[in-house]
Design a protein around this motif. Structure first.
Motif, PDB file in Angstrom:
ATOM      1  N   TRP F  26     -45.624  32.795   4.906  1.00  0.00           N
ATOM      2  CA  TRP F  26     -45.949  33.850   3.768  1.00  0.00           C
ATOM      3  C   TRP F  26     -47.055  33.357   3.162  1.00  0.00           C
ATOM      4  CZ3 TRP F  26     -46.294  34.739  -1.541  1.00  0.00           C
ATOM      5  CH2 TRP F  26     -45.770  35.991  -2.014  1.00  0.00           C
ATOM      6  N   LEU F  27     -47.780  32.281   3.242  1.00  0.00           N
ATOM      7  CA  LEU F  27     -48.857  31.892   2.934  1.00  0.00           C
ATOM      8  C   LEU F  27     -49.806  31.887   4.176  1.00  0.00           C
ATOM      9  CD1 LEU F  27     -48.021  29.228   0.328  1.00  0.00           C
ATOM     10  CD2 LEU F  27     -48.648  31.645   0.002  1.00  0.00           C
ATOM     11  N   ASP F  28     -51.253  31.934   3.725  1.00  0.00           N
ATOM     12  CA  ASP F  28     -52.082  31.819   5.047  1.00  0.00           C
ATOM     13  C   ASP F  28     -52.814  30.600   5.028  1.00  0.00           C
ATOM     14  OD1 ASP F  28     -52.571  34.677   5.455  1.00  0.00           O
ATOM     15  OD2 ASP F  28     -52.903  35.029   3.502  1.00  0.00           O
ATOM     16  N   ALA F  30     -51.422  27.280   4.031  1.00  0.00           N
ATOM     17  CA  ALA F  30     -50.550  26.336   4.227  1.00  0.00           C
ATOM     18  C   ALA F  30     -50.099  25.784   5.559  1.00  0.00           C
ATOM     19  CB  ALA F  30     -49.350  26.385   3.331  1.00  0.00           C
ATOM     20  N   LEU F  35     -40.864  31.803   2.446  1.00  0.00           N
ATOM     21  CA  LEU F  35     -40.345  32.313   1.317  1.00  0.00           C
ATOM     22  C   LEU F  35     -38.802  32.477   1.652  1.00  0.00           C
ATOM     23  CD1 LEU F  35     -40.680  33.614  -1.466  1.00  0.00           C
ATOM     24  CD2 LEU F  35     -40.572  35.740  -0.225  1.00  0.00           C
ATOM     25  N   ARG F  40     -30.713  36.728  -5.172  1.00  0.00           N
ATOM     26  CA  ARG F  40     -31.905  36.922  -5.914  1.00  0.00           C
ATOM     27  C   ARG F  40     -32.857  35.712  -6.221  1.00  0.00           C
ATOM     28  NH1 ARG F  40     -30.616  41.144 -10.694  1.00  0.00           N
ATOM     29  NH2 ARG F  40     -29.722  39.434 -11.631  1.00  0.00           N
ATOM     30  N   ARG F  42     -35.157  33.251  -5.154  1.00  0.00           N
ATOM     31  CA  ARG F  42     -36.599  33.192  -4.443  1.00  0.00           C
ATOM     32  C   ARG F  42     -37.251  32.045  -4.651  1.00  0.00           C
ATOM     33  NH1 ARG F  42     -39.042  39.106  -5.435  1.00  0.00           N
ATOM     34  NH2 ARG F  42     -37.072  39.651  -5.954  1.00  0.00           N
ATOM     35  N   LEU F  44     -40.654  29.824  -3.303  1.00  0.00           N
ATOM     36  CA  LEU F  44     -41.827  29.817  -2.247  1.00  0.00           C
ATOM     37  C   LEU F  44     -42.075  28.197  -1.950  1.00  0.00           C
ATOM     38  CD1 LEU F  44     -44.224  31.162  -0.621  1.00  0.00           C
ATOM     39  CD2 LEU F  44     -45.481  31.150  -2.792  1.00  0.00           C
ATOM     40  N   ALA F  46     -44.410  25.539   0.327  1.00  0.00           N
ATOM     41  CA  ALA F  46     -45.710  25.458   1.038  1.00  0.00           C
ATOM     42  C   ALA F  46     -45.608  23.978   1.554  1.00  0.00           C
ATOM     43  CB  ALA F  46     -46.951  25.667   0.163  1.00  0.00           C
ATOM     44  N   ASP F 121     -44.355  21.646  -1.412  1.00  0.00           N
ATOM     45  CA  ASP F 121     -44.089  22.284  -2.878  1.00  0.00           C
ATOM     46  C   ASP F 121     -43.124  23.602  -2.902  1.00  0.00           C
ATOM     47  OD1 ASP F 121     -46.071  20.887  -4.574  1.00  0.00           O
ATOM     48  OD2 ASP F 121     -47.371  21.460  -2.795  1.00  0.00           O
ATOM     49  N   CYS F 122     -42.202  23.263  -3.675  1.00  0.00           N
ATOM     50  CA  CYS F 122     -41.201  24.131  -3.768  1.00  0.00           C
ATOM     51  C   CYS F 122     -40.945  24.827  -5.071  1.00  0.00           C
ATOM     52  CB  CYS F 122     -39.750  23.657  -3.556  1.00  0.00           C
ATOM     53  SG  CYS F 122     -39.515  22.690  -1.904  1.00  0.00           S
ATOM     54  N   ASP F 123     -41.537  26.222  -5.143  1.00  0.00           N
ATOM     55  CA  ASP F 123     -41.891  26.890  -6.503  1.00  0.00           C
ATOM     56  C   ASP F 123     -40.629  27.900  -6.623  1.00  0.00           C
ATOM     57  OD1 ASP F 123     -44.793  25.343  -5.897  1.00  0.00           O
ATOM     58  OD2 ASP F 123     -44.167  25.491  -8.185  1.00  0.00           O
ATOM     59  N   LEU F 125     -39.704  31.204  -7.834  1.00  0.00           N
ATOM     60  CA  LEU F 125     -40.290  32.452  -8.352  1.00  0.00           C
ATOM     61  C   LEU F 125     -39.485  33.094  -8.993  1.00  0.00           C
ATOM     62  CD1 LEU F 125     -42.333  33.705  -5.239  1.00  0.00           C
ATOM     63  CD2 LEU F 125     -43.053  31.872  -7.046  1.00  0.00           C
ATOM     64  N   GLN F 126     -37.931  33.232  -8.632  1.00  0.00           N
ATOM     65  CA  GLN F 126     -36.899  33.750  -9.497  1.00  0.00           C
ATOM     66  C   GLN F 126     -35.750  32.873  -9.225  1.00  0.00           C
ATOM     67  OE1 GLN F 126     -36.681  38.055 -10.145  1.00  0.00           O
ATOM     68  NE2 GLN F 126     -35.021  37.926  -8.957  1.00  0.00           N
ATOM     69  N   ALA F 127     -35.051  32.711 -10.132  1.00  0.00           N
ATOM     70  CA  ALA F 127     -33.656  31.874 -10.078  1.00  0.00           C
ATOM     71  C   ALA F 127     -32.579  32.429 -10.534  1.00  0.00           C
ATOM     72  CB  ALA F 127     -34.028  30.711 -11.029  1.00  0.00           C
TER      73      ALA F 127
END
Lengths: 244, 244, 244, 244, 244, 244
Positions: F26-28, F30, F35, F40, F42, F44, F46, F121-123, F125-127
């Motif tokens: 999903w990232l360029d 890393a 993702l 629901r 979500r 991300l 890296a 890294d686990c961020d 985006l929506q919980a």
């Protein structure tokens, strides 16, 4: 300084934006949200509405709009440490958060907003130059949706959005003025200018920096022209996004 | 917008600086030091030279110039909390520190400086508008003295000062472009622009902000003209100070 | 231990203060302010008055006097890091701030002050030994001016200043008791004593430390005698300053 | 001021210590450890030996002794917030940590210690007045054990303990000089003095503070006499503890 | 995996607790306090009662029980830095504080407690494995005493203690399930499980971690059996302690 | 406790996962990125590879895998403050970061990884419930891609991935065991269990908590069965994602 002869890394014309996409309602909980992409730069924006305003503004009858900007650790080519773990917010983060907040407040009638607060969280998921200008451009759209949400609840005192606002970076690379710099262009730029304008083409913020040589008035004028043009292109894209 | 008709709080002409004094060697220990006054704004600047450069620059053969800006708690009309006690540096402090550092580095040949570091500490003893521009203007003089100190010790690889640098604020108050805003003028300004120029009148940094209404190109042009004029006046005062 | 035979770095007698200057109203905004100089030691003191007291004292009818002490980064021979940037206040800073606050409160009738707060900000612009004693001595004068400011506004419940307070350092260098140590003397001192006294010569605070050898009662007595003498000299200078 | 007529809360004579116990080796891991009790005040001290010294002392051939003091949250009558959670160490903690470290270093020959570091952690498990003096008195014993531990490993360059050190508080309550104040006495004291002496009765540190009225030389002399007497009693108890 | 053949470092049977002592009222000020020892692991627990609850719970009629866990710097074999000086609480500390708080709240009827807060401070004086389970086991006893203190003041709305709670660690070392691991055993364990149960043997919390190899259901079942057994033994010891 | 009769908010069967999507790359920038969506929720992820290992592991020949977990401020229904701005990482964040790191290290042969570090890294985006289990499940896939990236550079000493790892939450709602709880279910759960298993169905971590009533062995067994089943479903989805 002939824009005809300079070849950009992605083949764009000197005065051409990267592909821009503005995806509304990317999140389910936020009152407004946008995933904005300027090429490979990707910023997720959430507009959060809360009733009431910060203590220093209570009783004024005025609303408040503010912004926080941050980057995920691996938004960039090499991983950066988290500011939460370092325990302090860096100068660049502070500076950009403040710029976004000022830019948005410039198009807000705080009286019409009533004592409501809208926070625009701009989190850079991926960075490839122009994160602050993408953030401003996208944040305006999320803000418009949040204002709409308030309107739907009869929580406004009037029309708080007195204009739209968009932002773009311009710069001089090898003597050529370029619009909407990607990261490699930004790194090579001799002069770097961020232009924030309203939908009718007036300036909200102008920030120009000599990265290499100081620059003269002719260069500044050329960059301002290009910035105004690019911001107008973004204004049109914001309108299309909001019309969908 | 007729500068003839607007009466300033201290009776100055619209394009006139406040009384400026640049006192060199105000401190005994620092390699360069200046107490700079723009009217009642008073900034103490200390230039500290250390051998070597930060880790990320070691072995490059290049020097480093940086700056830290801060305000004493009672520099302002009402006392502000100390950032040391709050445990964090605020966004405004960060932003101005970065601006001063960038402005000074724009006139430095880092190769000629050799692997030496010069830190410019700019502490605002009293604030009455224009603290950042006074800081840049005074810091250049302290920097010149610190470079001279290095020269006296044969610690340079050439001439690091490739230009001088000065800064001034301009703004629109009641439709009139004014030079070097005092605090009451700054609070009333519709547009606020800081101009940083080199001694030969080129731009190092331009930062303009709409405090009230967005502004058009004509206003921006008038402000740039006035800023360039004021910065040139300051350049002359810097030269006189350094000639003493 | 014959004070006759020891030659001080600046030619002073063993029981002689450095040249002391107390400049009142050095700042325009503060309710009281002093630039105090003990030789090359220079401390800027601002007294800030605010209505009301901290939460834990509200409703008591008592006022509050407190102090914060700090050093500019280049007050000293080599630059020190800013505590704001380190994100924490060091032990020495804490210790001296507390000492100054206690010393001033010793001469305050908090009931007569009413529920007002006076903060004494003592910022060391240049350090050459004795910064804490210069701070206390100068802060008393700034405090007196701030009390006067309150008196002029009929904001007092009586006379809050029940005495004056002054402070001086004494020490043993090469067996000789010396008054008001400069930095080089302080570094060489075997014993170091700070004496804080009221205007009528009684003790508010006595802090003696063996830097090298422990010391006996005879040495302590000699230092106390010298400290009381020096503090009395400073009391006279405070009176002169306040009489101007 | 007749010590004969004042009745203390626990029936002690004015010049009498509380029951003091010094329990060595209270911990299994530390190179020296002591649980010291002055009445209900209980401080746990751990001496930790590490090879090497802090960076700024490396290569000097000198050792280093330092101390950290802290209170458990419920050492006191009402619970205090943890400094770890507040994210900062308070002024009182800093001040006492520094005092303990200085007091111990006064009896150390750092050359004889060699490049070893001894950290004395003094954690107050229960506070009833005199925590800093109990900490110093107990820490000396833990330090002696840690030095012994080093001696047993042939890691010393000589005899680092050149003296013993003990500390006690004295104060004036209702005009009467009292030794070793419990918390209720300390709260009522007009003058408060901490005396740190070596085993041969010389002063290492003297810190006197007027809590109410400023005090004159006669009061100071009486307190110093009492403090020297009390510290001598503690020295004897330290010797007994180390002889066990 | 025959518990008969494995020899423990201290000669215990595989399913045997270390010597456990629960000393009530170890402190004079706290409303409840316990020094709990599991072998050489020693945790001091103070229960502090305050009227009222945190802001987010005010007006609910419900009480609040929470916990903070910390280690003294030299609780362990080598000294650790203080979290107060590092300025941040570590992940392990956070995790254990939360576990203790949840475990105690599981046996509390918050309505019966009324709007009172009980904080359980668990400070590890010495660590030899099982500090979190010792803390929970001891904290329950301190909590019971604090509840009793409230009962004696008629400050309760009913009986807040609906059960008792105890905790123990179990683990697999060299294939053998062991109860109540000491530090050396814990370091060698392949699987580590903490079991928190109520006095009637039901689970409040189960936390199992594969330190080496992942584990299968049979191993988990064996550990759960052993943990339930050990927690029941601790429940009996708690009852005895509270009966004294 | 009949799973047949309970109706879930989204109509799922009691033992059914939410729709799960695992989007790789999903990232360029890393070395691995995913993702991951559980309904629901979500997250991300890296994976960042760096040569070398933390200082305490240098020279061991072993690699290091670690993780940092965080939530965007508006991932949740109401906006939370940023931990970077609060200046400290909360307990929940710490706890989950540590859990993810331990879970991934359980399937890593650190010797085969060589002295390389992989940070996940686990961020969020929506919980919407299950963020930690989604993070572990997705992080494994990002880790596999990062290992692949190292393999392609011949930077490995063998095959570091000795197994796969997946995680799922289970809980009891109104007496019914449910798989993969959404936020509303999680809030209503009486018991909450997170199960982390390897691809062959063994346990890496088991964390069960009584939110309301303590639970007995039968409930725990039912939850473990359901968790093992759900984790196996996720293992299959991971395999499909990696096969694409």
């Amino acid at each position: 300084m002939d824009p005809m002869t300079y070849t950009r890394v992605d083949g764009r014309a000197a005065d051409q934006l990267r592909p821009v996409t503005i995806t509304r309602n990317w999140l389910d909980h936020a009152e407004g949200s946008v995933l904005v992409e300027f090429g490979r730069t990707r910023v997720l924006i959430a507009a959060s509405v809360t009733q009431g305003v910060p203590r220093w503004r209570q009783g004024s009858g005025l609303g408040w709009v503010t912004s926080e900007y941050a980057m995920l650790p691996r938004a960039t080519h090499t991983r950066g440490d988290r500011e939460s773990i370092k325990g302090r917010v860096g100068g660049r983060t502070h500076e950009i958060s403040r710029l976004i907040g000022r830019s948005l407040r410039a198009v807000i009638d705080h009286k019409a907003l009533g004592e409501n607060t809208i926070v625009l969280d701009c989190d850079v998921l991926q960075a490839d130059g122009g994160t602050r200008t993408a953030a401003i451009t996208g944040a305006y759209v999320a803000l418009a949706d949040a204002v709409d949400w308030l309107r739907g609840r009869d929580a406004l005192k009037g029309e708080p959005l007195i204009n739209s606002v968009a932002a773009v970076s311009v710069g001089i690379v090898e003597g050529t003025p370029l619009l909407d710099l990607a990261y490699v262009e930004d790194s090579a730029a001799e002069v770097d200018l961020n232009v924030v304008t309203t939908g009718d083409g007036r300036f909200v913020e102008v920030q120009g920096t000599a990265e290499g040589q100081p620059f003269d008035r002719a260069v500044l004028d050329a960059l301002l022209d290009l910035g105004v043009k690019g911001a107008a292109d973004l204004t049109a894209l914001q309108r299309q996004a909001l019309a969908r």
